[in-house]
Design a protein around this motif. Structure first.
Motif, PDB file in Angstrom:
ATOM      1  N   HIS A 188       0.801  -1.226   0.000  1.00 47.90           N
ATOM      2  CA  HIS A 188       0.000   0.000   0.000  1.00 47.90           C
ATOM      3  C   HIS A 188       0.836   1.279   0.000  1.00 47.90           C
ATOM      4  CE1 HIS A 188      -4.029  -1.814   1.636  1.00 47.90           C
ATOM      5  NE2 HIS A 188      -3.625  -2.353   0.500  1.00 47.90           N
ATOM      6  N   THR A 189       2.130   1.176   0.307  1.00 49.64           N
ATOM      7  CA  THR A 189       2.963   2.370   0.463  1.00 49.64           C
ATOM      8  C   THR A 189       3.730   2.691  -0.806  1.00 49.64           C
ATOM      9  OG1 THR A 189       3.248   1.840   2.816  1.00 49.64           O
ATOM     10  CG2 THR A 189       4.770   3.454   1.847  1.00 49.64           C
ATOM     11  N   GLU A 190       3.595   3.910  -1.287  1.00 49.62           N
ATOM     12  CA  GLU A 190       4.368   4.360  -2.448  1.00 49.62           C
ATOM     13  C   GLU A 190       5.767   4.750  -2.000  1.00 49.62           C
ATOM     14  OE1 GLU A 190       4.255   7.788  -5.977  1.00 49.62           O
ATOM     15  OE2 GLU A 190       2.566   7.531  -4.601  1.00 49.62           O
ATOM     16  N   ILE A 191       6.760   4.314  -2.768  1.00 42.31           N
ATOM     17  CA  ILE A 191       8.154   4.634  -2.474  1.00 42.31           C
ATOM     18  C   ILE A 191       8.619   5.674  -3.491  1.00 42.31           C
ATOM     19  CG2 ILE A 191      10.510   3.746  -2.300  1.00 42.31           C
ATOM     20  CD1 ILE A 191       9.331   1.036  -1.571  1.00 42.31           C
ATOM     21  N   LEU A 192       9.039   6.812  -3.011  1.00 41.71           N
ATOM     22  CA  LEU A 192       9.463   7.895  -3.897  1.00 41.71           C
ATOM     23  C   LEU A 192      10.948   7.805  -4.187  1.00 41.71           C
ATOM     24  CD1 LEU A 192       7.473  10.786  -2.155  1.00 41.71           C
ATOM     25  CD2 LEU A 192       6.765   9.399  -4.114  1.00 41.71           C
ATOM     26  N   GLY A 193      11.367   8.449  -5.248  1.00 43.04           N
ATOM     27  CA  GLY A 193      12.779   8.453  -5.602  1.00 43.04           C
ATOM     28  C   GLY A 193      13.004   7.896  -6.995  1.00 43.04           C
ATOM     29  N   MET A 194      14.270   7.925  -7.426  1.00 43.57           N
ATOM     30  CA  MET A 194      14.618   7.455  -8.759  1.00 43.57           C
ATOM     31  C   MET A 194      14.297   5.980  -8.941  1.00 43.57           C
ATOM     32  SD  MET A 194      15.709   9.899 -10.611  1.00 43.57           S
ATOM     33  CE  MET A 194      16.540   8.985 -11.905  1.00 43.57           C
ATOM     34  N   GLN A 195      14.528   5.178  -7.910  1.00 44.37           N
ATOM     35  CA  GLN A 195      14.245   3.754  -7.986  1.00 44.37           C
ATOM     36  C   GLN A 195      13.065   3.403  -7.081  1.00 44.37           C
ATOM     37  OE1 GLN A 195      17.709   1.345  -7.389  1.00 44.37           O
ATOM     38  NE2 GLN A 195      18.873   2.366  -8.991  1.00 44.37           N
ATOM     39  N   GLY A 196      12.101   4.311  -7.012  1.00 43.02           N
ATOM     40  CA  GLY A 196      10.923   4.076  -6.195  1.00 43.02           C
ATOM     41  C   GLY A 196       9.923   3.196  -6.909  1.00 43.02           C
ATOM     42  N   ARG A 197       8.742   3.107  -6.340  1.00 41.84           N
ATOM     43  CA  ARG A 197       7.683   2.325  -6.961  1.00 41.84           C
ATOM     44  C   ARG A 197       6.337   2.898  -6.531  1.00 41.84           C
ATOM     45  NH1 ARG A 197       4.795  -0.301  -3.508  1.00 41.84           N
ATOM     46  NH2 ARG A 197       5.645  -1.127  -1.561  1.00 41.84           N
ATOM     47  N   PRO A 198       5.287   2.666  -7.321  1.00 47.33           N
ATOM     48  CA  PRO A 198       3.958   3.143  -6.961  1.00 47.33           C
ATOM     49  C   PRO A 198       3.348   2.288  -5.867  1.00 47.33           C
ATOM     50  CG  PRO A 198       3.867   1.917  -9.005  1.00 47.33           C
ATOM     51  CD  PRO A 198       5.319   2.036  -8.647  1.00 47.33           C
ATOM     52  N   ALA A 199       2.243   2.759  -5.322  1.00 46.48           N
ATOM     53  CA  ALA A 199       1.494   1.975  -4.328  1.00 46.48           C
ATOM     54  C   ALA A 199       0.654   0.930  -5.055  1.00 46.48           C
ATOM     55  CB  ALA A 199       0.606   2.908  -3.515  1.00 46.48           C
ATOM     56  N   ILE A 200       0.354  -0.163  -4.352  1.00 45.51           N
ATOM     57  CA  ILE A 200      -0.384  -1.279  -4.950  1.00 45.51           C
ATOM     58  C   ILE A 200      -1.488  -1.717  -3.999  1.00 45.51           C
ATOM     59  CG2 ILE A 200      -0.227  -3.663  -5.783  1.00 45.51           C
ATOM     60  CD1 ILE A 200       2.726  -3.139  -6.363  1.00 45.51           C
ATOM     61  N   ALA A 201      -2.683  -1.914  -4.545  1.00 44.29           N
ATOM     62  CA  ALA A 201      -3.778  -2.534  -3.789  1.00 44.29           C
ATOM     63  C   ALA A 201      -3.978  -3.939  -4.347  1.00 44.29           C
ATOM     64  CB  ALA A 201      -5.063  -1.720  -3.931  1.00 44.29           C
ATOM     65  N   HIS A 202      -4.118  -4.914  -3.469  1.00 44.44           N
ATOM     66  CA  HIS A 202      -4.140  -6.324  -3.891  1.00 44.44           C
ATOM     67  C   HIS A 202      -5.435  -6.695  -4.593  1.00 44.44           C
ATOM     68  CE1 HIS A 202      -4.093 -10.712  -3.650  1.00 44.44           C
ATOM     69  NE2 HIS A 202      -2.790 -10.629  -3.424  1.00 44.44           N
ATOM     70  N   ARG A 203      -6.560  -6.390  -3.995  1.00 41.41           N
ATOM     71  CA  ARG A 203      -7.915  -6.623  -4.521  1.00 41.41           C
ATOM     72  C   ARG A 203      -8.406  -8.065  -4.441  1.00 41.41           C
ATOM     73  NH1 ARG A 203      -8.912  -4.776 -10.282  1.00 41.41           N
ATOM     74  NH2 ARG A 203     -11.098  -5.007  -9.736  1.00 41.41           N
ATOM     75  N   ASP A 204      -7.557  -9.014  -4.040  1.00 43.35           N
ATOM     76  CA  ASP A 204      -8.024 -10.399  -3.900  1.00 43.35           C
ATOM     77  C   ASP A 204      -7.319 -11.060  -2.721  1.00 43.35           C
ATOM     78  OD1 ASP A 204      -9.558 -12.620  -4.494  1.00 43.35           O
ATOM     79  OD2 ASP A 204      -8.161 -13.397  -6.000  1.00 43.35           O
TER      80      ASP A 204
END
Length: 496
Positions: free
Chosen positions: A303-319
């Motif tokens: 659920h947590t978005e990681i900021l920065g050059m090598q970051g990643r978006p947040a994700i919701a599982h849904r299942d």
């Protein structure tokens, strides 16, 4: 057979190819009219492989040999152009065993080489160019985040590298995307499937071996192709390395038994899914706390978005459900199956829900999903449905936790309210209309750990999505409780 007909046959040969040469025996005479019996082959007027005429002939055209009879000497004179060999003779069956001179065969093969070799070279160069273009495109899309000094696999002294050596080499702490893309394709083709460990509506899970190590191979059915694409996309583009997220190794499209199979290769956990584990195992309160904390930690990471050059978006599982959570040897759990995941980047202001026609598991659906009031354009809505499902998973774990010698049989959520395979409408009536929630056994309130988890569950099941806890709050609450009671573990065991 009339001479005109025979000449017509030869004319077809001449007109359809090139004549190599035509031989005239020195003693062949135009005035010779003694009927001869000749060998007959690949000619339509043969009778028992023989024919009668004034001259026997043997021809070769397009690698097809013909033997037969001519009635006039003029028919033996074929224009001297490339492509046709012709030889006439004048004794009985003189054409039966005649052979094409070696020099004519060499010339014919030379023609094949002159034409074939350049064509072959052109084909090879075209394939090489296409391969180079595909490789450059793949390299651009799947950048290998490995320093050039360590891009080669380091072989341990005294033996071949193991799966662990290679995975650790490429997947250092925080990388999270499994092996490099080109290595994935090589590795997937080296896996041997050993046994099927699970089947579902959307595919199978096998235990496989690679370099002596066990790996899990999820084989997607053709109707769930979008889930494979989605998981592959997320694992290859998002930094997901975390101890409570199923470790991704490789993804590949391979051919088995003349059919295409979609493979997702991950870490193998022999204890299986949480659903399977709870069927035959019970827990003590500390084990229950460990499992609940690990699942909450995995969900926080998603659920947590990681900021920065090598970051990643947040994700919701849904299942999220017990079947999509695996149990590790150390008693912790890891979250699996991201085929329905939703991606959101606040920094880039985009929401990617994918195009998978599948929906989540109805038994674990939140009220707003069942009554279709969910705000589909708001990422927080999807995170809140994960929290609802998390509360149900915690309920499943606490049922199998022993307190004061009492434990309940495993049952899925709402087992006493809906059938084994509930419909959408049945779940909607129970959850939205009647607003039922899973019942909690009295024994849970007699133990501090389970009492705290039971309180968390209730706060995950609020009808209003915004009133529910966040994954971070769930983890912090459980983690704080765990730290506060570290000193009292022996006493809790004595209470049991």
């Amino acid at each position: 057979m009339k001479s005109a007909e025979v000449f017509a046959v030869l004319s077809v040969l001449v007109n359809s190819g090139h004549c190599l040469q035509c031989y005239d025996p020195a003693d062949l005479s135009k005035d010779k009219v003694v009927p001869l019996q000749c060998a007959c082959e690949n000619v339509y007027d043969c009778v028992n492989n023989t024919c009668w005429g004034n001259y026997c002939y043997h021809t070769l055209h397009n690698e097809v040999e013909r033997r037969g009879c001519f009635q006039t000497f003029e028919q033996c004179h074929v224009p001297d152009i490339s492509g046709l060999y012709c030889n006439c003779c004048f004794t009985h069956f003189c054409n039966e065993n005649s052979e094409v001179p070696a020099k004519d065969l060499v010339q014919e093969k030379s023609m094949v080489l002159l034409v074939g070799v350049p064509v072959l070279v052109l084909v090879v160069m075209s394939m090489a160019a296409c391969g180079l273009v595909l490789w450059l495109r793949t390299k651009r899309q799947h950048t290998i985040l490995v320093d050039h000094k360590t891009s080669m696999i380091k072989v341990p002294i005294g033996g071949d590298p193991t799966y662990g050596d290679i995975f650790d080499e490429f997947c250092t702490s925080g990388s999270g995307t499994g092996l490099p893309y080109l290595v994935q394709m090589t590795m997937a083709r080296q896996i041997s499937l050993v046994e099927c460990v699970g089947k579902g509506r959307y595919g199978e899970v096998w235990r496989g071996t690679w370099m002596g190590e066990s790996v899990a191979v999820k084989i997607f059915s053709s109707r769930d192709e979008q889930s494979w694409f989605r998981e592959t996309e997320i694992y290859n583009t998002v930094q997901l390395r975390h101890e409570n997220i199923l470790g991704f190794i490789a993804s590949d499209m391979t051919s088995k038994n003349s059919s295409t199979q979609l493979w997702l290769v991950t870490h193998f956990h022999e204890l299986g899914s949480l659903y399977d584990f709870l069927q035959y195992s019970t827990l003590d309160p500390e084990g229950c706390l460990c499992m609940c904390l690990s699942i909450a930690s995995g969900l926080v990471h998603l659920h947590t978005e990681i900021l920065g050059m090598q970051g990643r978006p947040a994700i919701a599982h849904r299942d999220l459900k017990s079947r999509n959570i695996l149990v590790k040897r150390n008693g912790q759990c890891c979250i699996a199956d991201l085929g329905l995941a939703v991606i959101h980047s606040q920094s880039n202001d985009y929401l990617d829900v994918g195009n998978n026609p599948r929906v989540g598991t109805k038994r674990y659906m939140a009220p707003e999903v069942l009554d279709e009031s969910i705000r589909v354009n708001v990422f927080e809505s999807y995170k809140q449905t994960d929290i609802w499902a998390l509360g149900l998973v915690l309920w499943e774990i606490t049922r199998r936790t022993v307190v004061n010698g009492i434990v309940e049989e495993y049952r899925p959520p709402f087992f006493d309210m809906v059938p084994s395979d509930p419909s959408f409408e049945e779940m909607k009536k129970v959850v939205c209309v009647d607003q039922h929630r899973p019942s909690l056994h009295n024994r849970l309130h007699s133990h501090p750990i389970l009492s705290a988890i039971a309180k968390i569950m209730k706060e995950c099941w609020f009808q209003s999505p915004s009133a529910r806890l966040t994954a971070l709050r769930v983890r912090k609450t459980i983690s704080k409780f765990d730290q506060d009671h570290d000193y009292n573990i022996d006493k809790l065991k004595l209470d049991l």
